[in-house]
Motif scaffolding. Structure first.
Motif, mmCIF file in Angstrom:
data_model
loop_
_atom_site.group_PDB
_atom_site.id
_atom_site.type_symbol
_atom_site.label_atom_id
_atom_site.label_comp_id
_atom_site.label_asym_id
_atom_site.label_seq_id
_atom_site.Cartn_x
_atom_site.Cartn_y
_atom_site.Cartn_z
ATOM 1 N N SER A 158 -94.757 -45.189 -16.851
ATOM 2 C CA SER A 158 -94.470 -46.394 -17.624
ATOM 3 C C SER A 158 -95.270 -47.611 -17.171
ATOM 4 C CB SER A 158 -92.973 -46.721 -17.547
ATOM 5 O OG SER A 158 -92.575 -46.940 -16.201
ATOM 6 N N THR A 204 -94.772 -44.904 -28.744
ATOM 7 C CA THR A 204 -95.740 -44.653 -27.676
ATOM 8 C C THR A 204 -96.957 -43.928 -28.227
ATOM 9 O OG1 THR A 204 -94.860 -42.485 -27.009
ATOM 10 C CG2 THR A 204 -93.845 -44.446 -26.033
ATOM 11 N N TYR A 210 -97.141 -45.154 -22.771
ATOM 12 C CA TYR A 210 -96.270 -44.067 -22.318
ATOM 13 C C TYR A 210 -94.777 -44.363 -22.490
ATOM 14 C CZ TYR A 210 -100.555 -42.644 -19.896
ATOM 15 O OH TYR A 210 -101.845 -42.284 -19.601
ATOM 16 N N GLY A 211 -94.426 -45.569 -22.899
ATOM 17 C CA GLY A 211 -93.028 -45.951 -22.945
ATOM 18 C C GLY A 211 -92.705 -46.926 -21.831
#
Length: 392
Positions: free
Chosen positions: A132, A196, A125-126
């Protein structure tokens, strides 16, 4: 000539996404140093044992790499990693959220000793935002990005059998790394990159977001049919085989009705005289097409589709496609020679006129540890001590 000769990649990788990314870079000639946990290695080594005791995943994503066992929780292990990173052009990592920062091997740590490094983070997701801290795997991401509920038959959703979200991240990772190398060649600047799985899969949703934004439409599950086009897809024939065809234009539709099916009245039926109308009335049209196709054999229909110039093809089992005439013509299946025996693999599909590929077998766990340490200047006694201390 190999495109990435003299490019060194150090990778803290696990699973499929980052390993596929670095394998692609290795295919193009980069030296890829795969840093693995001592005695355990990448999780992908343990999913099965079908390749002379090695896993199919390992054989798929780990060719063209050097394997170094390194305990990053030890001070000596961190020091060795920093020695490797100092000489690297690219560092890749897809560890769980926060791990590289806790181990002091993140971008800021590496940048202090190598300010023009390209540092690629591959994550679900980053590294910031509300999700996150979530771990991400292909199956989870297929659900998160809408794939599962739009895939399958009307009565049951289904996952896509390929690790498509991992593959997406691996491909974007390789592409972004090449772009960053090109940018550094022009400017001298390194940089940090985030790829991502979530963002990558959203970018592959194609026309579906536009159907939602402009028509408030979410995709129903249509099985072997197409959401946007009809008739389209595999149709069962009288001999229990399939003919797979695609009607992409109005001339295709007219040719299907008049030349293939010999049902010209379908072409002039107002319910079916444009693709959007055919989709709106697919509950009437598709059963009719299916019943007609079911009257004749696969070979009968193949000949008629070919004569009409309509795109068509077979519906192959895996063994058939690996032995397919076009597979052989394109020389897509080759073999790597290993100590255990030949390992077939699917070749990189890009056909360059002037560039060559590198093809070396996947490494045993820690196979290159001593050689890499020697290249960093460690003596035999120092290497032996590192083994005794379980640093490597």
């Amino acid at each position: 000539m190999q495109a990435l000769d003299d490019v060194t990649v150090v990778s803290l990788e696990s699973g499929i996404s980052a390993p596929l990314c670095t394998r692609l870079l290795g295919d193009f000639g980069a030296e890829v140093i795969k840093v693995e946990r001592p005695g355990v290695g990448d999780v992908n080594r343990h999913w099965d044992s079908v390749v002379y005791g090695d896993s199919s995943a390992h054989a798929w994503v780990d060719r063209n790499k050097l394997s170094v066992e390194l305990n990053l929780k030890s001070d000596e292990g961190k020091e060795i990693f920093h020695d490797l990173a100092e000489e690297a052009d690219v560092v890749v990592q897809n560890y769980s959220p926060g791990v590289v920062e806790r181990l002091d091997v993140g971008y800021e740590d590496v940048k202090e000793i190598n300010d023009d490094v390209i540092y690629l983070n591959v994550s679900g997701y980053g590294r910031d935002g509300p999700y996150s801290d979530r771990k991400a795997y292909d199956m989870v991401m297929q659900g998160e990005t809408g794939l599962i509920l739009m895939n399958g038959s009307p009565d049951a959703p289904a996952k896509i059998p390929l690790s498509i979200c991992d593959i997406n991240a691996g491909m974007y990772g390789a592409m972004s790394t090449l772009l960053a190398l090109f940018h550094r060649e022009r400017t001298g600047d390194g940089q940090e990159i985030d790829v991502t799985m979530f963002g990558g899969m959203l970018s592959w949703l194609g026309y579906f977001p536009h159907k939602y934004w402009h028509n408030d439409e979410t995709p129903d599950r249509v099985g072997m049919r197409h959401h946007l086009l009809t008739p389209y897809g595999p149709h069962e024939t009288a001999d229990d085989q399939y003919i797979n065809f695609a009607i992409l234009s109005e001339p295709h539709w007219e040719a299907l009705c008049t030349e293939v099916l010999e049902r010209p009245e379908l072409a002039t039926d107002e319910r079916f005289d444009a693709n959007e109308k055919r989709v709106e009335n697919r509950d009437v049209l598709e059963p009719e097409i299916e019943s007609i196709i079911a009257e004749k054999s696969r070979d009968y229909w193949a000949e008629r589709f070919a004569e009409a110039g309509i795109p068509w093809g077979d519906v192959n089992q895996l063994d058939e496609v690996l032995d397919y005439p076009q597979t052989e013509h394109l020389d897509l299946v080759k073999e790597l020679e290993t100590e255990d025996g030949p390992v077939p693999y699917v070749e990189n599909p890009i056909d360059f006129e002037h560039l060559e590929y590198q093809q070396e077998p996947m490494p045993d766990l820690g196979e290159h540890t001593d050689a890499v340490l020697e290249s960093l200047g460690y003596s035999d006694d120092e290497i032996e001590a590192l083994h005794e201390d379980e640093v490597v």
